[in-house]
Design a protein around this motif. Sequence first.
Motif, PDB file in Angstrom:
ATOM      1  N   VAL A  53     -10.590  -0.636 -14.418  1.00  0.00           N
ATOM      2  CA  VAL A  53      -9.988  -1.527 -14.695  1.00  0.00           C
ATOM      3  C   VAL A  53      -8.147  -1.504 -14.723  1.00  0.00           C
ATOM      4  O   VAL A  53      -7.620  -1.938 -13.970  1.00  0.00           O
ATOM      5  N   GLY A  54      -7.784  -0.463 -15.075  1.00  0.00           N
ATOM      6  CA  GLY A  54      -6.548   0.015 -15.054  1.00  0.00           C
ATOM      7  C   GLY A  54      -5.867   0.691 -13.469  1.00  0.00           C
ATOM      8  O   GLY A  54      -5.368   0.182 -13.436  1.00  0.00           O
ATOM      9  N   ASP A  55      -7.293   1.405 -13.511  1.00  0.00           N
ATOM     10  CA  ASP A  55      -7.236   1.101 -11.601  1.00  0.00           C
ATOM     11  C   ASP A  55      -6.583   0.768 -10.849  1.00  0.00           C
ATOM     12  O   ASP A  55      -6.145   0.323  -9.966  1.00  0.00           O
ATOM     13  N   ILE A  56      -7.069  -0.816 -11.020  1.00  0.00           N
ATOM     14  CA  ILE A  56      -8.106  -1.893 -10.495  1.00  0.00           C
ATOM     15  C   ILE A  56      -6.604  -2.748 -10.567  1.00  0.00           C
ATOM     16  O   ILE A  56      -5.735  -3.159  -9.342  1.00  0.00           O
ATOM     17  N   PHE A  57      -6.069  -2.754 -11.860  1.00  0.00           N
ATOM     18  CA  PHE A  57      -4.902  -3.668 -11.789  1.00  0.00           C
ATOM     19  C   PHE A  57      -3.544  -2.581 -10.791  1.00  0.00           C
ATOM     20  O   PHE A  57      -2.153  -3.390 -10.900  1.00  0.00           O
ATOM     21  N   LYS A  58      -3.134  -1.349 -10.765  1.00  0.00           N
ATOM     22  CA  LYS A  58      -2.517  -0.528 -10.383  1.00  0.00           C
ATOM     23  C   LYS A  58      -2.144  -1.046  -9.011  1.00  0.00           C
ATOM     24  O   LYS A  58      -1.485  -0.796  -7.833  1.00  0.00           O
ATOM     25  N   ILE A  60      -3.624  -3.391  -6.925  1.00  0.00           N
ATOM     26  CA  ILE A  60      -3.468  -4.581  -7.148  1.00  0.00           C
ATOM     27  C   ILE A  60      -1.538  -4.896  -7.131  1.00  0.00           C
ATOM     28  O   ILE A  60      -1.374  -5.186  -6.413  1.00  0.00           O
ATOM     29  N   PHE A  61      -1.357  -4.252  -8.313  1.00  0.00           N
ATOM     30  CA  PHE A  61      -0.111  -4.502  -8.706  1.00  0.00           C
ATOM     31  C   PHE A  61       0.995  -4.047  -8.814  1.00  0.00           C
ATOM     32  O   PHE A  61       2.412  -3.561  -8.269  1.00  0.00           O
ATOM     33  N   GLY A  62       0.910  -2.758  -8.062  1.00  0.00           N
ATOM     34  CA  GLY A  62       1.653  -1.166  -8.059  1.00  0.00           C
ATOM     35  C   GLY A  62       1.868  -1.387  -6.536  1.00  0.00           C
ATOM     36  O   GLY A  62       2.058  -1.901  -5.169  1.00  0.00           O
TER      37      GLY A  62
END
Length: 75
Positions: A53-58, A60-62
């Motif tokens: 989940v952390g990788d997905i957020f990175k 999308i928003f990173g």
Amino acid sequence: MATRTRKPVPGPVRAQPPGAASKLKGKGEAKPPIVRVLPILIFAGVLMLSLRVGDIFKGIFGLESVSVAELQAQQ
């Protein structure tokens, strides 16, 4: 009218700690600790899910969402 008699209520059940049965038998051998697999698998699954989940957020928003064409245009 007949009176009913109550059954006697048993006393509290006393739980024995693990290994107490071996002490009662008189054996000098200690039992190895029980390894529970399900809590270990649950912990590993939650850890892996949180990393994904952390990788997905990175993603999308990173800043990793910048394309190669944009980077070459900046140079």
